[in-house]
Design an enzyme around this catalytic site. Structure first.
Site, PDB file in Angstrom:
ATOM      1  N   GLY A  63      33.937  69.044  47.591  1.00  0.00           N
ATOM      2  CA  GLY A  63      33.654  67.611  47.639  1.00  0.00           C
ATOM      3  C   GLY A  63      34.199  67.009  48.917  1.00  0.00           C
ATOM      4  N   SER A 119      32.676  66.267  51.922  1.00  0.00           N
ATOM      5  CA  SER A 119      31.793  65.645  52.917  1.00  0.00           C
ATOM      6  C   SER A 119      31.823  64.126  52.902  1.00  0.00           C
ATOM      7  CB  SER A 119      30.353  66.122  52.715  1.00  0.00           C
ATOM      8  OG  SER A 119      29.860  65.696  51.456  1.00  0.00           O
ATOM      9  N   GLY A 161      33.839  60.343  50.892  1.00  0.00           N
ATOM     10  CA  GLY A 161      34.898  59.796  50.040  1.00  0.00           C
ATOM     11  C   GLY A 161      36.280  60.343  50.326  1.00  0.00           C
ATOM     12  N   ARG A 182      27.062  69.636  48.366  1.00  0.00           N
ATOM     13  CA  ARG A 182      25.672  70.059  48.161  1.00  0.00           C
ATOM     14  C   ARG A 182      24.758  69.693  49.322  1.00  0.00           C
ATOM     15  NH1 ARG A 182      24.507  67.566  42.320  1.00  0.00           N
ATOM     16  NH2 ARG A 182      25.630  65.854  43.346  1.00  0.00           N
ATOM     17  N   SER A 187      42.289  64.604  40.362  1.00  0.00           N
ATOM     18  CA  SER A 187      41.808  64.100  39.078  1.00  0.00           C
ATOM     19  C   SER A 187      41.559  62.596  39.209  1.00  0.00           C
ATOM     20  CB  SER A 187      42.812  64.423  37.970  1.00  0.00           C
ATOM     21  OG  SER A 187      42.319  64.034  36.715  1.00  0.00           O
ATOM     22  N   TYR A 213      33.780  60.060  31.116  1.00  0.00           N
ATOM     23  CA  TYR A 213      34.424  60.353  32.406  1.00  0.00           C
ATOM     24  C   TYR A 213      35.877  60.775  32.212  1.00  0.00           C
ATOM     25  CZ  TYR A 213      36.449  59.451  37.023  1.00  0.00           C
ATOM     26  OH  TYR A 213      37.134  59.558  38.213  1.00  0.00           O
ATOM     27  N   LYS A 267      38.370  64.227  33.082  1.00  0.00           N
ATOM     28  CA  LYS A 267      39.568  64.145  33.912  1.00  0.00           C
ATOM     29  C   LYS A 267      40.829  64.548  33.144  1.00  0.00           C
ATOM     30  CE  LYS A 267      37.546  62.733  37.679  1.00  0.00           C
ATOM     31  NZ  LYS A 267      37.596  63.512  38.933  1.00  0.00           N
TER      32      LYS A 267
END
Length: 288
Positions: free
Chosen positions: A17, A19, A21, A42, A148, A162, A166
């Site tokens: 993850g 790429s 944020g 992705r 998390s 959600y 977590k």
């Protein structure tokens, strides 16, 4: 210990993850501090753009590359791990950061929403860790950090699916910590607060009105920048603490939940009822 220009010099880091944020924010901070980095996501286009940015802020002799994979696909993750170990010639730090949010009442969400959240948020971490675990065991050193959420400590209206994904990360990380400590590998967990990311923008598009109202009226729901959260991570990482927080309000939330759980529930219930009243008043005003 604060991060400085040599804190991660020569370190080899992988970020799932990575790429956009928080993952991208961490990659940029690590690059500024001298690390070689492989990021995973992705979208090849977004990965390429982020790697270009890393090369502008990091030293010329560092390695910056990417791997394209869906973290819920074990075969893709295994190939990405093999590529990473070849590219970096090893690995010192694994950061599992993949994840997204889907907000809604339990009976409004589809069954697929629950399963997809678990596949990406929880099993995505598990798949990535298992792909690199043998390397860390043979190396007999290294660090694994699972990203998390503060919603892994306490959940509220609309976040049942959600938060479940977590909370699962926390239980997994606690067990993994003991397994890997026997191999001299440190496992930690970081709990970001609400952060200004593309994921948050997407989450807010279909977020129920009552959830938005709760968050606007909550004393413990400030939104923080990616840069602030990323710098907090680098400051916390060298420390011994298993759990990391980015902000003082995150620490306060964890403290209240841990030491005053029933009072925290009452506080959350009060915020829910107040939010519903405000929403009802606005709807009534609109009808007049």
């Amino acid at each position: 210990m604060k991060a400085n220009q040599t804190s991660f010099s020569g370190k080899k880091i992988f970020i799932s993850g990575g790429s956009t944020g928080i993952g991208k924010g961490l990659a940029l901070e690590f690059a500024k501090n001298g690390a070689s980095i492989v990021i995973l996501a992705r979208s090849k286009k977004t990965l390429e753009e982020t790697v270009k940015e890393l090369r502008t802020v990091g030293p010329q002799d560092a390695i910056y590359d990417f791997a394209v994979a869906d973290v819920s696909d074990i075969s893709q993750v295994n190939m990405a791990a093999q590529k990473t170990l070849r590219t970096l010639n090893g690995l010192d730090l694994l950061v599992c950061n993949s994840g997204y949010a889907k907000v809604g009442k339990v009976n409004d969400l589809e069954e697929s929403d629950f399963r997809n959240l678990m596949d990406i948020n929880f099993f995505g971490h598990v798949n990535v860790i298992r792909a690199f675990q043998d390397h860390f065991i043979k190396q007999n050193s290294g660090d694994i950090v699972l990203i998390s959420s503060m919603l892994a400590t306490f959940s509220i209206y609309g976040y049942g699916a959600y938060s479940a994904s977590k909370f699962a990360i926390t239980g997994f990380a606690q067990s993994l910590r003991q397994e890997m400590m026997l191999h001299n590998v440190r496992v930690k967990i970081f709990l970001p607060p609400t952060t200004e990311t593309p994921g948050l923008v997407k989450e807010n598009r279909d977020k129920p009105d009552l959830v938005k109202e709760i968050e606007m009226g909550s004393a413990l729901n400030a939104t923080h920048s990616v840069e602030k959260v990323s710098k907090a991570f680098l400051s916390w990482f060298p420390k011994k603490r298993f759990i990391g927080y980015a902000t003082w309000d995150s620490w306060l939330q964890y403290f209240l939940v841990r030491h005053f759980p029933e009072w925290t529930l009452l506080l959350a219930d009060g915020e829910l009822k107040s939010a519903q009243k405000r929403l009802d008043r606005r709807k009534a005003d609109d009808l007049q």
